[in-house]
Design a protein around this motif. Structure first.
Motif, PDB file in Angstrom:
ATOM      1  N   GLY A  35      -4.381 -11.923  13.771  1.00  0.00           N
ATOM      2  CA  GLY A  35      -2.971 -11.874  13.415  1.00  0.00           C
ATOM      3  C   GLY A  35      -2.509 -13.179  12.820  1.00  0.00           C
ATOM      4  N   GLY A  36      -1.243 -13.492  12.991  1.00  0.00           N
ATOM      5  CA  GLY A  36      -0.708 -14.732  12.464  1.00  0.00           C
ATOM      6  C   GLY A  36      -0.450 -14.656  10.973  1.00  0.00           C
ATOM      7  N   ASP A  37      -0.309 -15.814  10.378  1.00  0.00           N
ATOM      8  CA  ASP A  37       0.024 -15.909   8.958  1.00  0.00           C
ATOM      9  C   ASP A  37      -1.257 -15.898   8.134  1.00  0.00           C
ATOM     10  OD1 ASP A  37       0.926 -16.663   6.400  1.00  0.00           O
ATOM     11  OD2 ASP A  37       2.571 -17.824   7.258  1.00  0.00           O
ATOM     12  N   VAL A 240      -3.499 -10.610   2.214  1.00  0.00           N
ATOM     13  CA  VAL A 240      -2.077 -10.510   2.552  1.00  0.00           C
ATOM     14  C   VAL A 240      -1.550  -9.083   2.483  1.00  0.00           C
ATOM     15  CG1 VAL A 240      -1.605 -12.868   1.796  1.00  0.00           C
ATOM     16  CG2 VAL A 240      -1.319 -10.978   0.176  1.00  0.00           C
ATOM     17  N   GLN A 241      -2.384  -8.136   2.104  1.00  0.00           N
ATOM     18  CA  GLN A 241      -1.892  -6.784   1.863  1.00  0.00           C
ATOM     19  C   GLN A 241      -1.434  -6.072   3.128  1.00  0.00           C
ATOM     20  OE1 GLN A 241      -1.255  -5.760  -1.326  1.00  0.00           O
ATOM     21  NE2 GLN A 241      -1.841  -7.912  -1.559  1.00  0.00           N
ATOM     22  N   ALA A 242      -1.949  -6.465   4.270  1.00  0.00           N
ATOM     23  CA  ALA A 242      -1.531  -5.835   5.533  1.00  0.00           C
ATOM     24  C   ALA A 242      -0.178  -6.341   6.011  1.00  0.00           C
ATOM     25  CB  ALA A 242      -2.587  -6.083   6.607  1.00  0.00           C
ATOM     26  N   PHE A 243       0.384  -7.329   5.303  1.00  0.00           N
ATOM     27  CA  PHE A 243       1.647  -7.941   5.704  1.00  0.00           C
ATOM     28  C   PHE A 243       2.665  -7.717   4.590  1.00  0.00           C
ATOM     29  CE2 PHE A 243      -1.956 -10.142   7.485  1.00  0.00           C
ATOM     30  CZ  PHE A 243      -1.624 -10.374   8.810  1.00  0.00           C
ATOM     31  N   ASP A 244       3.591  -6.809   4.803  1.00  0.00           N
ATOM     32  CA  ASP A 244       4.548  -6.460   3.758  1.00  0.00           C
ATOM     33  C   ASP A 244       5.327  -7.676   3.255  1.00  0.00           C
ATOM     34  OD1 ASP A 244       3.791  -3.825   3.943  1.00  0.00           O
ATOM     35  OD2 ASP A 244       5.449  -3.237   5.265  1.00  0.00           O
TER      36      ASP A 244
END
Length: 345
Positions: A35-37, A240-244
Motif C-alpha cells: 500500500g502507501g504512495d 499508479v493505476q490502482a490509485f485513482d
C-alpha cells in the motif's frame, strides 16, 4: 624525446577532456507492495532511466516488512526487459547490468547499515544518500560510524514539517491542514540533526518544493508520454493505476535525484536553483552545510515554522514555484533521454 612529447601531449588531452565523475548514489526508500504512495515506485523507475548518469552503489528498501525487496526486483525486472532489447541502447549507453543492480539491494537493516558505512569509507568522492522515507536506517549507520559523516551528502524529502503541538495533531479531524501533517522522514531525522557530531553534515532537505511535481495538468499528460517508452516506461505508468488519485507522473521523491542530474549546475551550491528547487542555509553558524528550500520571505521561521504559520500558504507557493519554474525544462530533458535510449526520432 619523442616519447616525452607523446606523454606531454597525452597529459594535455586528458586534462582538457576529463571524464565526468558520476556521483555515487545510495537510495533509501520505503518502496513496498502493501500500500502507501506509489510515487516511490515511480521514483525508482525514474532512477533506473538515468542509471548511466549516476553510479548507483546501494539500494535500500527499508520497509522490508512491506515486501520492499520484491518491489525493487519488480522494477529491475522491467528494466531488464529493456536492457536486453536489441532495439534499445541500454548497453551501448553503458547502463549497469540488471544483475548488478539486484546485487546492490540490501535484504535487511544490518546489510543496509554495512552498505552505507562501506561506501562512505571508499574513495575521495562523497556518497550522495537519497532518502525517500524515514531516516532511522541512516541514523543507525551514522551512530555506528559517526566519522563517515564527512563523506556523506544527504538529500531528504520532508513531506511537510509538522507542528510541535502533538495534541492538535491527534485531535484534528483535518490531518491535511498545514502544520498538522507528520514529517514522513521524521523517525531518525531529529536524532541526526540535533547531534553535535553531525552539525557539519551536508544536508539538503526538500521541505515543500517537491510538491511542484504534482501541480497542474502537465504531470498527467507527461505520464502518458512516459508510458510509450519500453517496459520501464510502462512500469512507471502502471504502478499508479490502482490509485485513482495518482494517475500522473508523481515521482515525489525524484527531486533528490534531479538535483544531481541537471546539466551545468554547481552541485556544491544549492542556492543557485535547479530542477529540484532553490535552497538557503538558514543556520550558517550552527549547521553550515544544512540547506532547506527557500521560503521566499525574510521573516519565515525555519526552525519553528508554526510560529509564522500565518504565512504558510504564501511560503508553500513560493517553494512550489521554485520547482515549477524549471519543470518544463526537466520534462524536455527527460523526453530527449527517452528518445535516445529507446532509439526514437
Amino acid at each position: 624525446m619523442k616519447k616525452l612529447v607523446f606523454v606531454l601531449m597525452l597529459a594535455i588531452v586528458v586534462s582538457c577532456n576529463p571524464e565526468k565523475i558520476k556521483p555515487r548514489v545510495i537510495v533509501l526508500s520505503d518502496i513496498n507492495n502493501i500500500g502507501g504512495d506509489p510515487d516511490d515506485k515511480q521514483s525508482m523507475g525514474h532512477l533506473l532511466m538515468y542509471a548511466n548518469e549516476v553510479d548507483i552503489v546501494g539500494i535500500i528498501p527499508d520497509l522490508w516488512e512491506g515486501n520492499g525487496v520484491e518491489a525493487c526486483m519488480q522494477c529491475i525486472d522491467a528494466y531488464e526487459k529493456d536492457f536486453n532489447n536489441p532495439d534499445y541502447k541500454f548497453k551501448t549507453l553503458n547502463y549497469p547490468a540488471p544483475d548488478h543492480l539486484r546485487g546492490l539491494i540490501s535484504r535487511n537493516k544490518d546489510e543496509a547499515i554495512a552498505a552505507i558505512i562501506s561506501e562512505a569509507r571508499k574513495g575521495n568522492t562523497p556518497v550522495h544518500v537519497l532518502v525517500w522515507g524515514n531516516m532511522n536506517t541512516l541514523k543507525d549507520a551514522l551512530f555506528q560510524a559517526p566519522e563517515m559523516a564527512q563523506n556523506l551528502r544527504i538529500y531528504t524529502i520532508a513531506t511537510h514539517r509538522m507542528a510541535e503541538n502533538e495534541d492538535a495533531l491527534l485531535n484534528s479531524r483535518d490531518t491535511t491542514q498545514f502544520g498538522l501533517r507528520r514529517n514522513w522522514n521524521h523517525p531518525g531525522r531529529d536524532e541526526i540533526y540535533n547531534d553535535e557530531r553531525f552539525a557539519d553534515l551536508w544536508w539538503l532537505e526538500n521541505d515543500w518544493s517537491y510538491n511542484g511535481m504534482f501541480e497542474g495538468q502537465a504531470p498527467r499528460d507527461f505520464l502518458g508520454e512516459v508510458k510509450e517508452y519500453g517496459a520501464l516506461g510502462y512500469y512507471i505508468w502502471d504502478v499508479v493505476q490502482a490509485f485513482d488519485w495518482a494517475h500522473y507522473f508523481r515521482a515525489g521523491d525524484t527531486p533528490t535525484l534531479l538535483y544531481l542530474l541537471e546539466p551545468g549546475i554547481d552541485i556544491d551550491n544549492p542556492a543557485t536553483g535547479s530542477w529540484a528547487g532553490k535552497f538557503v542555509r538558514p543556520y550558517p553558524q550552527s549547521h553550515p552545510n544544512y540547506w532547506i528550500d527557500d521560503a521566499g520571505t525574510a521573516d519565515w521561521n525555519y526552525a519553528q515554522p508554526e510560529e509564522t504559520w500565518s504565512q504558510a500558504t504564501e511560503v508553500y507557493q513560493n517553494r512550489v514555484n521554485n520547482l515549477l519554474q524549471s519543470r518544463d525544462a526537466m520534462y524536455d530533458a527527460y523526453r530527449q533521454k527517452m528518445k535516445e535510449l529507446y532509439n526514437r526520432k
